[in-house]
Structure formats: structure tokens, C-alpha cells
Design an enzyme around this catalytic site. Structure first.
Site, PDB file in Angstrom:
ATOM      1  N   GLY A   1     -15.574 -14.688  28.094  1.00 40.37           N
ATOM      2  CA  GLY A   1     -14.138 -14.668  28.349  1.00 40.37           C
ATOM      3  C   GLY A   1     -13.759 -13.417  29.120  1.00 40.37           C
ATOM      4  O   GLY A   1     -13.691 -12.321  28.566  1.00 40.37           O
TER       5      GLY A   1
ATOM      6  N   GLY B   1     -10.920 -12.463  30.573  1.00 40.59           N
ATOM      7  CA  GLY B   1      -9.468 -12.446  30.753  1.00 40.59           C
ATOM      8  C   GLY B   1      -8.986 -11.007  30.781  1.00 40.59           C
ATOM      9  O   GLY B   1      -9.720 -10.095  31.187  1.00 40.59           O
ATOM     10  N   HIS B   2      -7.768 -10.794  30.296  1.00 32.66           N
ATOM     11  CA  HIS B   2      -7.185  -9.456  30.335  1.00 32.66           C
ATOM     12  C   HIS B   2      -8.038  -8.433  29.595  1.00 32.66           C
ATOM     13  O   HIS B   2      -8.271  -7.328  30.075  1.00 32.66           O
ATOM     14  CB  HIS B   2      -5.782  -9.484  29.722  1.00 32.66           C
ATOM     15  CG  HIS B   2      -4.810 -10.249  30.552  1.00 32.66           C
ATOM     16  ND1 HIS B   2      -4.574 -11.582  30.385  1.00 32.66           N
ATOM     17  CD2 HIS B   2      -4.017  -9.830  31.557  1.00 32.66           C
ATOM     18  CE1 HIS B   2      -3.677 -11.977  31.273  1.00 32.66           C
ATOM     19  NE2 HIS B   2      -3.321 -10.934  31.989  1.00 32.66           N
ATOM     20  N   VAL B   3      -8.523  -8.807  28.407  1.00 35.96           N
ATOM     21  CA  VAL B   3      -9.307  -7.851  27.626  1.00 35.96           C
ATOM     22  C   VAL B   3     -10.742  -7.781  28.134  1.00 35.96           C
ATOM     23  O   VAL B   3     -11.286  -6.693  28.373  1.00 35.96           O
ATOM     24  CB  VAL B   3      -9.304  -8.225  26.120  1.00 35.96           C
ATOM     25  CG1 VAL B   3     -10.117  -7.221  25.324  1.00 35.96           C
ATOM     26  CG2 VAL B   3      -7.887  -8.289  25.579  1.00 35.96           C
TER      27      VAL B   3
ATOM     28  N   LYS C   1       4.963 -13.214  11.187  1.00 36.31           N
ATOM     29  CA  LYS C   1       4.680 -14.046  12.358  1.00 36.31           C
ATOM     30  C   LYS C   1       5.779 -15.091  12.453  1.00 36.31           C
ATOM     31  O   LYS C   1       6.420 -15.429  11.436  1.00 36.31           O
ATOM     32  CB  LYS C   1       3.324 -14.740  12.170  1.00 36.31           C
ATOM     33  CG  LYS C   1       2.667 -15.165  13.462  1.00 36.31           C
ATOM     34  CD  LYS C   1       1.840 -14.057  14.077  1.00 36.31           C
ATOM     35  CE  LYS C   1       1.264 -14.493  15.402  1.00 36.31           C
ATOM     36  NZ  LYS C   1       0.407 -13.465  15.992  1.00 36.31           N
TER      37      LYS C   1
END
Ligand code: NAD
Length: 369
Positions: free
Chosen positions: A194, A196-198, A94
């Protein structure tokens, strides 16, 4: 004797960089500085036994270098576990860029960062994370080939969310099979937090299968839109935690499984896309089980995004990425099996699945014939 003493001394220097690397067995940490562009970054390579360390770059206005280091060490270790449990031949890494993205992020800074990534010769491969987008990846790509998450036009995989959502959907089915003996979600009451995209893609999958779905999002427009499209019901605020539901699907932020939410949740299964769902892994990881809730560990469930970027390394093909994501169903089932056989919470079973694979493949790699 002297050696043991030295190891002890190093491991107990908790605030020193090497002391922190020692604690979770990180291989390498690269500190990057460039006066001209203002770049200050840290790249952490946790483990490369399975392959090059892959993990996103996050840009954040950390209050201190110590906070940035803690974050990059914790996140890179998490990537090792996610990749290993998903059966991928990559390790964990990361990177963090320190600073306010709105003020500091520009082409020169990102390209300078790309040069640092390149200097590692492929041992670390970067990708998108918080405050980074595919345009930023394009700048990094100008200086290094060790980057994923580049736009589709440049041979990248595009938005990984549909693959992630598919993996979450399959994980939900595997959890349903474990809990109720059938993986059919028809009639199951699911709350998705949530959109969102997912979350949005997940809702489409489960509504199609006949689940009764509630949705919530701090952006009211997002939940209203999906409700209109799919017939899901909107709930607002944290009322979601009190619903009489079968499955809670956290798809917004981390740490939503905490003492407050856990005292209210009455679901049978927790299975969602968010990273680091357990506020304190060793505390709520034990408590969910005691409450009779089956927790599908987040990093096994949401591996679809990583599978998607991994596919960029092979020459991107969305169909193959979706196919590979199907393995998530069996991975989740394996975690439940280990948990039962060894009588340990599911979060520990997931860690064990990852560790077993790293140990086993590490031995294969040591072999010279
Ligand atoms: P996103 O930013 O597109 O969506 C998150 C949504 O959650 C937003 O609509 C936001 O308004 C909403 N939200 C934020 N706080 C909320 C709250 N307190 N209550 C209700 N809603 C809230 O993110 P995403 O790409 O859909 O990812 C969702 C989660 O899954 C994140 O935790 C992400 O780290 C994780 N994840 C995503 C992927 C991927 O492929 N996108 C892969 C692995 C893990």
C-alpha cells in the site's frame, strides 16, 4: 440479588443497544436524525476518563442500522485504546453517518451533523475518517468548534500522514532492536503493502536508512512512481506474502494478517500503518507469536495520525507533533517488554498498556486534593 439479576439481564441482551454498550463499557451513544437533510448518524462515546472523546466521522452505506451501530461501537473503543497507549489526554469516540456519500453528502447535512456534535458540549470531538475530507470538516466547523482535521489555513494540522509514517518508521526501528539487537534498518529487507499517503512517506524513511525495499499497490502507478524515485522494487498481486523478507509493513487495508497470508509469511517482524491488521485479534494475535513473528500492534504503531489531530487542540504546530510522535518508539518497546514479562502476545500487551494508563489516571482524577 435483584440488582445482580438486572445486570445479568442487561448484559445478556446482546442485540439491544444498551446490551451492546454494556459489553464493552461504552459511556454514551447519541442517535441523530434529521428529516430535512436526510441525516442519520450515530455518535459513540466509549470512554472519557483521560479526556474528551476524539475520533473521526465515517460516512458509509451500511446495509443496516445494526451494522452501523456495531461499527461505531467497535471503532470508538479502538480510539480509547489508541489514545491511552499513545499517552494522550483524550478519550475514545467515533461517529458514523449512514448513507451513500456520493448521493447524500452535502453542506446542509454536514452542518446539521455539526450541530449534533456541538450539542455534546465538547464531550466528543470529531475528525476525518472514511469518505470525509477537510472540506467536509470545514462545513462541520461552521456549526461547532469541536472538530479537528480542518485545513491548515483555518488553523488545522493538514495531512497527518507524514506524522503517521514517521511513527511507523520509529516503530520499525524499535521492532528491529527487539528482534536483532540493533535498531539500524540498513540492509533489512522490507515489503511495504500500500503506497498511499503513509506508505509513500514510510518508504522514503527506510530507503534513506539503507533498507532493501519492495513495494506493492493495486494502483500500479503509485508503486511505479515511488520505485522510480527511491530504487525500491515493485511486486504485483499477493506475491509479496512469499518474499524472503525481514519486515512486512501492511499499509493498505485491515485484516491482511489472516489464515491465508499467515501460512505464507516468512518475515521476522510485522509493523505497518493499517488499522485492524489482525483479521481476528484473538486468533492471529496468538498465531503470529507461535510462528516466531514479532507483531508490533497496529494502534500503537499508527498513533501518529491521532497525535497530529490532538495537536490541533493545543494550537497546531507540526514540529511539536513530530516531536511527540517520537514517543511511539518507546511505546512499542514498552509493549514488547510487557509481552515478555507477562508472557502474553504483543496485541494483549498493547491492550494492557492502554488499560493500565486509564486505570492509573482515573484514580488520579478521582482525587480531590
Ligand atoms: P491511502 O488510501 O492514501 O493509501 C492506501 C493505499 O493502499 C492506496 O494507494 C491503495 O491503492 C492501496 N491498496 C488498497 N488495497 C490494496 C491491496 N489489496 N494491496 C495493495 N495496495 C492496496 O491510505 P493512507 O492514508 O496511506 O493509510 C494507509 C493505512 O493506514 C489505512 O489502513 C489507514 O486506515 C491507516 N492509517 C492511516 C493514517 C494516516 O495518517 N493517513 C493514520 C492511522 C492509520
Amino acid at each position: 440479588m435483584q440488582k445482580v439479576k438486572e445486570e445479568k439481564a442487561l448484559s445478556s441482551v446482546d442485540d439491544s443497544v444498551i446490551g451492546q454498550m454494556f459489553e464493552y463499557n461504552h459511556e454514551q451513544v447519541l442517535f441523530c436524525n434529521d428529516k430535512d437533510t436526510g441525516l442519520k448518524a450515530i455518535i459513540a462515546i466509549h470512554n472519557t476518563v483521560l479526556g474528551p472523546a476524539l475520533g473521526g466521522t465515517r460516512m458509509w452505506d451500511y446495509v443496516s442500522e445494526k451494522e452501523a451501530l456495531e461499527d461505531v461501537l467497535r471503532l470508538s473503543r479502538g480510539m480509547t485504546y489508541k489514545a491511552a497507549a499513545a499517552g494522550l489526554n483524550i478519550g475514545g469516540g467515533k461517529a458514523v453517518i449512514i448513507g451513500n456519500p456520493a448521493k447524500l453528502k452535502n453542506e446542509a447535512l454536514l452542518r446539521r451533523f455539526g450541530k449534533f456534535v456541538n450539542s455534546l458540549g465538547g464531550k466528543y470531538i470529531t475528525a476525518e475518517d472514511v469518505a470525509m475530507n477537510s472540506k467536509d470538516m470545514e462545513y462541520i466547523h461552521m456549526e461547532t468548534k469541536y472538530v479537528t482535521g480542518i485545513p491548515e489555513l483555518l488553523g488545522g494540522g493538514g495531512d497527518p500522514s507524514p506524522v503517521t509514517a514517521y511513527g511507523v518508521y520509529l516503530s520499525m526501528k524499535a521492532s528491529a532492536r527487539e528482534c536483532w539487537g540493533s535498531d539500524n534498518l540498513k540492509g533489512k529487507k522490507v515489503a511495504v503493502q500500500g503506497i498511499g499517503h503513509v506508505g509513500e512517506n514510510l518508504v522514503r524513511h527506510i530507503v534513506k536508512e539503507g533498507a532493501k525495499v519492495w513495494v506493492t499497490d493495486i494502483n500500479a502507478g503509485r508503486s511505479a512512481k515511488i520505485a522510480k524515485e527511491t530504487g525500491a522494487e515493485v511486486v504485483t498481486g499477493d506475491a509479496l506474502y512469499d518474499l524472503d523478507m525481514d519486515i512486512y509493513a501492511p499499509c493498505a487495508l485491515g485484516a491482511t494478517i489472516n489464515p491465508q497470508s499467515l501460512s505464507r509469511l516468512k518475515c521476522a517482524v510485522i509493523c505497518g500503518a493499517a488499522n485492524n491488521q489482525l483479521a481476528q485479534e484473538t486468533v492471529q494475535g496468538e498465531e503470529v507469536g507461535k510462528k516466531g513473528i514479532l507483531y508490533a500492534p497496529d494502534f500503537v504503531v499508527n498513533a501518529g495520525g491521532l497525535i497530529n489531530v490532538y495537536n490541533e487542540l493545543l494550537g497546531y504546530n507540526r514540529e511539536r507533533a513530530m516531536k511527540q510522535a517520537e514517543a511511539i518508539y518507546e511505546n512499542v518497546a514498552t509493549v514488547f517488554r510487557i509481552s515478555k514479562e507477562e508472557n502474553i502476545p504483543t496485541y494483549r500487551a498493547a491492550n494492557r498498556l492502554a488499560e493500565q494508563r486509564i486505570t492509573a489516571i482515573g484514580k488520579v482524577k478521582l482525587s480531590h486534593c
